[in-house]
Design an enzyme around this catalytic site. Structure first.
Site, PDB file in Angstrom:
ATOM      1  N   GLY A 149      38.023  27.839  43.634  1.00  0.00           N
ATOM      2  CA  GLY A 149      37.011  28.084  44.652  1.00  0.00           C
ATOM      3  C   GLY A 149      35.634  27.798  44.080  1.00  0.00           C
ATOM      4  O   GLY A 149      35.483  27.005  43.140  1.00  0.00           O
ATOM      5  N   ILE A 151      33.651  29.518  42.160  1.00  0.00           N
ATOM      6  CA  ILE A 151      33.463  29.835  40.743  1.00  0.00           C
ATOM      7  C   ILE A 151      34.244  28.876  39.860  1.00  0.00           C
ATOM      8  O   ILE A 151      33.711  28.340  38.881  1.00  0.00           O
ATOM      9  CB  ILE A 151      33.854  31.301  40.460  1.00  0.00           C
ATOM     10  N   ALA A 226      37.777  37.838  37.303  1.00  0.00           N
ATOM     11  CA  ALA A 226      38.077  37.859  38.737  1.00  0.00           C
ATOM     12  C   ALA A 226      38.321  39.295  39.200  1.00  0.00           C
ATOM     13  O   ALA A 226      37.393  39.984  39.617  1.00  0.00           O
ATOM     14  CB  ALA A 226      39.269  36.960  39.039  1.00  0.00           C
ATOM     15  N   ARG A 227      39.556  39.753  39.113  1.00  0.00           N
ATOM     16  CA  ARG A 227      39.918  41.136  39.421  1.00  0.00           C
ATOM     17  C   ARG A 227      41.014  41.569  38.452  1.00  0.00           C
ATOM     18  O   ARG A 227      41.916  40.785  38.131  1.00  0.00           O
ATOM     19  CB  ARG A 227      40.426  41.274  40.859  1.00  0.00           C
ATOM     20  N   GLU A 256      38.486  50.896  37.160  1.00  0.00           N
ATOM     21  CA  GLU A 256      37.104  50.722  36.740  1.00  0.00           C
ATOM     22  C   GLU A 256      36.278  51.940  37.138  1.00  0.00           C
ATOM     23  O   GLU A 256      36.402  52.420  38.266  1.00  0.00           O
ATOM     24  CB  GLU A 256      36.518  49.454  37.354  1.00  0.00           C
ATOM     25  N   HIS A 275      32.467  44.733  34.028  1.00  0.00           N
ATOM     26  CA  HIS A 275      32.304  44.088  35.346  1.00  0.00           C
ATOM     27  C   HIS A 275      30.848  43.640  35.534  1.00  0.00           C
ATOM     28  O   HIS A 275      30.202  43.943  36.539  1.00  0.00           O
ATOM     29  CB  HIS A 275      32.727  45.033  36.473  1.00  0.00           C
ATOM     30  N   ALA A 277      29.889  40.191  34.923  1.00  0.00           N
ATOM     31  CA  ALA A 277      29.824  38.725  34.879  1.00  0.00           C
ATOM     32  C   ALA A 277      28.784  38.157  35.832  1.00  0.00           C
ATOM     33  O   ALA A 277      28.223  37.093  35.571  1.00  0.00           O
ATOM     34  CB  ALA A 277      31.194  38.131  35.186  1.00  0.00           C
TER      35      ALA A 277
END
Length: 312
Positions: A149, A151, A226-227, A256, A275, A277
């Site tokens: 996508g 990113i 990402a996740r 998290e 988290h 980025a």
């Protein structure tokens, strides 16, 4: 009276008070949580970070028209259920793409050069230990990009100047001059560095697990911005402990913030960040303005440009 909107204070500031300037009634909070929403039952819209929003809130918020995600992922909201309740869910696609892509490439370089561990040893006074750590050239290596996508495409573009072989896996291949599309197994078997840029969906949860780590080279590294749930965390920890793979750079986790008793903190071949980025002023400005515009569009009776659902 203008509709009431609840949003994180930082989003209000970084959007230059976009919605306030349009005359909306703005409530700012540190983070828009379930309780924050329920504290204002007449709210018409909200900007969300990543706090989970349960399906039980909609019947308690009769004026709610739109939940605007500050970012790309919207796995904290059941968008289809929201649609059934007449509520739009939007996101800000591409707003943080360059920022996250730069972080992914930065992490790749840190792992290749072993910079975090060299720095730790130097700070601890272990200069001889620091000098013994040997990094690798990135030039000539193979980098696998999982998910193409906004990113993933930005990562590939940045890497075009690094003299690397780029392999790409995406559910739907598309034209690109920045790499070669390959199947899932080929990417995991041939890559020296793998960077994950999949969306978090029920289909991608646990998509990377023991089988993928066993396919990887023992000298390979994985980067996940990402996740967390896309990777089976237990399988990854085992792979890192047993040196089935060499190292990892992780910005996202199953839980998290990452619990202080997580085994990841005990591993000396993992680079951890909380988290962050997309944590740049430019990305946050784009996300804040984009989310604000989506709310204004909905409350003005328009169809939002970046809807991820379609209210009934």
């Amino acid at each position: 009276m203008k509709p009431k909107i609840i949003m994180p204070a930082t989003a209000d500031t970084l959007s230059n008070h976009y919605l306030k300037e349009k005359g909306y009634d703005i409530i700012t909070v540190p983070n828009v949580t379930e309780q924050a929403l329920l504290d204002h039952p007449d709210v018409s819209a909200a900007i969300l970070f990543v706090a989970p929003i349960p399906n039980t809130i909609y019947d308690k918020l009769p004026n709610l028209k739109v939940l605007a995600r500050y970012g790309v992922g919207y796995d904290s909201v059941d968008a289809q259920y929201a649609a059934a309740k007449g509520v739009w869910v939007t996101n800000t696609p591409g707003a943080n793409a360059v920022s996250v892509a730069e972080s992914a490439v930065s992490d790749l370089l840190l792992l290749a050069k072993r910079s975090p561990w060299i720095s730790q040893k130097m700070r601890a006074g272990d200069l001889s230990g620091a000098l013994k750590l040997m990094g690798r050239d990135v030039a000539g290596s193979t980098v696998g990009i999982v998910g193409y996508g906004h990113i993933g495409q930005s990562v590939a573009k940045i890497l075009s100047g690094f003299d690397v072989n780029v392999l790409i896996y995406n559910r739907t291949p598309r034209e690109t001059t920045y790499g070669t599309f390959v199947d899932w197994d080929t990417l995991f078997k041939e890559s020296d560095y793998i960077t994950i840029h999949l969306a978090a969906t029920p289909e991608t949860e646990g998509r990377i697990s023991q089988a993928e780590f066993e396919m990887m080279k023992p000298t390979a590294s994985i980067i996940n911005l990402a996740r967390g749930p896309i990777i089976n965390e237990d399988a990854m920890i085992t792979a890192l402990k047993t040196h089935t793979i060499e190292s990892a750079a992780l910005d996202v986790f199953d839980q998290e913030p990452l619990p202080t008793d997580s085994p990841l903190f005990d591993l000396d071949n993992v680079f951890l960040t909380p988290h962050t980025a997309a944590q740049t002023l430019e990305a946050h400005n784009r996300m804040a303005v984009g989310a604000s515009k989506m709310i204004d569009q909905v409350l003005s009776g328009q169809t939002p440009d970046w809807a991820v659902n379609q209210p009934e």
